[in-house]
Motif scaffolding. Structure first.
Motif, PDB file in Angstrom:
ATOM      1  N   THR A   9       0.849  -1.221   0.100  1.00  0.00           N
ATOM      2  CA  THR A   9      -0.112   0.166   0.026  1.00  0.00           C
ATOM      3  C   THR A   9       0.701   1.147  -0.054  1.00  0.00           C
ATOM      4  N   VAL A  10       0.206   2.292  -0.721  1.00  0.00           N
ATOM      5  CA  VAL A  10       0.856   3.661  -0.537  1.00  0.00           C
ATOM      6  C   VAL A  10       0.391   4.720   0.359  1.00  0.00           C
ATOM      7  N   GLU A  11       0.977   5.219   1.200  1.00  0.00           N
ATOM      8  CA  GLU A  11       0.602   6.047   2.202  1.00  0.00           C
ATOM      9  C   GLU A  11       0.696   7.494   1.444  1.00  0.00           C
ATOM     10  N   LEU A  12      -0.682   7.891   1.714  1.00  0.00           N
ATOM     11  CA  LEU A  12      -1.061   9.589   0.896  1.00  0.00           C
ATOM     12  C   LEU A  12      -1.348  10.324   2.168  1.00  0.00           C
ATOM     13  N   ILE A  13      -1.223  11.499   1.893  1.00  0.00           N
ATOM     14  CA  ILE A  13      -1.803  12.369   2.719  1.00  0.00           C
ATOM     15  C   ILE A  13      -2.948  13.236   1.906  1.00  0.00           C
ATOM     16  N   GLY A  92       6.406  25.068  -0.888  1.00  0.00           N
ATOM     17  CA  GLY A  92       5.397  24.836  -0.064  1.00  0.00           C
ATOM     18  C   GLY A  92       4.009  25.054  -0.761  1.00  0.00           C
ATOM     19  N   LEU A  93       3.060  24.138  -0.515  1.00  0.00           N
ATOM     20  CA  LEU A  93       1.843  24.188  -0.995  1.00  0.00           C
ATOM     21  C   LEU A  93       0.614  24.785  -0.274  1.00  0.00           C
ATOM     22  N   LEU A  94       0.050  26.056  -0.750  1.00  0.00           N
ATOM     23  CA  LEU A  94      -1.071  26.286   0.104  1.00  0.00           C
ATOM     24  C   LEU A  94      -2.246  25.680  -0.394  1.00  0.00           C
ATOM     25  N   VAL A  95      -2.874  25.005   0.861  1.00  0.00           N
ATOM     26  CA  VAL A  95      -4.037  24.018   0.736  1.00  0.00           C
ATOM     27  C   VAL A  95      -5.052  24.813   1.865  1.00  0.00           C
ATOM     28  N   ASP A  96      -6.360  24.385   1.529  1.00  0.00           N
ATOM     29  CA  ASP A  96      -7.372  24.760   2.675  1.00  0.00           C
ATOM     30  C   ASP A  96      -7.384  24.107   4.067  1.00  0.00           C
ATOM     31  N   GLY A  97      -6.782  22.775   3.964  1.00  0.00           N
ATOM     32  CA  GLY A  97      -6.740  22.010   5.224  1.00  0.00           C
ATOM     33  C   GLY A  97      -6.216  20.854   5.054  1.00  0.00           C
ATOM     34  N   VAL A  98      -5.485  20.030   5.883  1.00  0.00           N
ATOM     35  CA  VAL A  98      -5.066  18.613   5.667  1.00  0.00           C
ATOM     36  C   VAL A  98      -6.298  17.806   6.441  1.00  0.00           C
ATOM     37  N   SER A  99      -6.579  16.778   5.823  1.00  0.00           N
ATOM     38  CA  SER A  99      -7.516  15.817   6.315  1.00  0.00           C
ATOM     39  C   SER A  99      -7.034  14.743   6.927  1.00  0.00           C
ATOM     40  N   GLU A 100      -6.330  13.866   6.390  1.00  0.00           N
ATOM     41  CA  GLU A 100      -6.054  12.383   7.069  1.00  0.00           C
ATOM     42  C   GLU A 100      -4.908  11.791   6.172  1.00  0.00           C
ATOM     43  N   ILE A 101      -4.293  10.728   6.913  1.00  0.00           N
ATOM     44  CA  ILE A 101      -3.353   9.878   6.077  1.00  0.00           C
ATOM     45  C   ILE A 101      -4.136   8.667   5.647  1.00  0.00           C
ATOM     46  N   LEU A 102      -4.021   8.472   4.530  1.00  0.00           N
ATOM     47  CA  LEU A 102      -4.795   7.298   3.573  1.00  0.00           C
ATOM     48  C   LEU A 102      -3.777   6.113   3.432  1.00  0.00           C
ATOM     49  N   ALA A 103      -4.114   4.916   3.341  1.00  0.00           N
ATOM     50  CA  ALA A 103      -3.148   3.937   2.944  1.00  0.00           C
ATOM     51  C   ALA A 103      -4.194   3.376   1.615  1.00  0.00           C
ATOM     52  N   ALA A 104      -3.698   3.362   0.468  1.00  0.00           N
ATOM     53  CA  ALA A 104      -4.197   2.948  -0.894  1.00  0.00           C
ATOM     54  C   ALA A 104      -3.510   1.816  -1.481  1.00  0.00           C
ATOM     55  N   ASP A 105      -4.105   0.856  -1.992  1.00  0.00           N
ATOM     56  CA  ASP A 105      -3.641  -0.071  -2.777  1.00  0.00           C
ATOM     57  C   ASP A 105      -3.371   0.503  -4.172  1.00  0.00           C
TER      58      ASP A 105
END
Length: 153
Positions: A9-13, A92-105
């Motif tokens: 799995t790949v960890e994504l934010i 630096g990437l400006l975004v509205d907010g960070v949600s969660e860490i995901l594990a994706a296949d």
């Protein structure tokens, strides 16, 4: 299960820009910090907010909303800067907010739909469907303009 069919799995934010969800490979993320007003740079592309001082280093801040063609961001106290490594550069990437860490296949990532626009496939590596949500996986390789990427190599 043999080794040929084993996938890691790949960890994504995941993060938000307006009501849309996006994600990127967590291995590229160096830190997440609160919004800091950036010092504008003359003649920079419209999606470059400017630069900030990050512990003595000059860090360019990209408005990811503008870079993705979704309009200009209006930073608030809840906005965050995701500091990522692109090639040999920190950005630096400006975004509205960070949600969660995901594990994706990686096998479950849907191909970016062909909508007759190369820009979409350049910036979006694929679409992840998770619990009824559709999350666009951002390809960091093309976030910087080509001439800046060449300098970073």
């Amino acid at each position: 299960m043999d080794a040929d069919h084993h996938t890691e799995t790949v960890e994504l934010i995941s993060f938000r820009i307006d009501s849309q969800e996006f994600c990127l490979d967590i291995m590229a993320v160096r830190e997440i910090r609160g919004w800091t007003a950036a010092t504008p740079l003359p003649h920079s592309p419209p999606f470059v907010r400017g630069v900030i001082n990050l512990r003595g280093a000059v860090l360019p801040i990209l408005d990811l909303k503008a870079r993705l063609g979704l309009g200009d961001a209006e930073p608030s106290a809840r906005s965050v800067i995701i500091v990522v490594q692109v090639g040999k550069r920190l950005v630096g990437l400006l975004v509205d907010g960070v949600s969660e860490i995901l594990a994706a296949d990686p096998n479950t990532v849907q191909a970016t739909p062909n909508v007759g626009c190369d820009v979409v496939t350049r910036f979006v590596r694929g679409i992840i469907t998770l619990e009824g949500r559709m999350i666009s996986w951002i390809a960091l390789d093309d976030i910087l303009p080509p001439e800046e990427t060449a300098e970073a190599a």
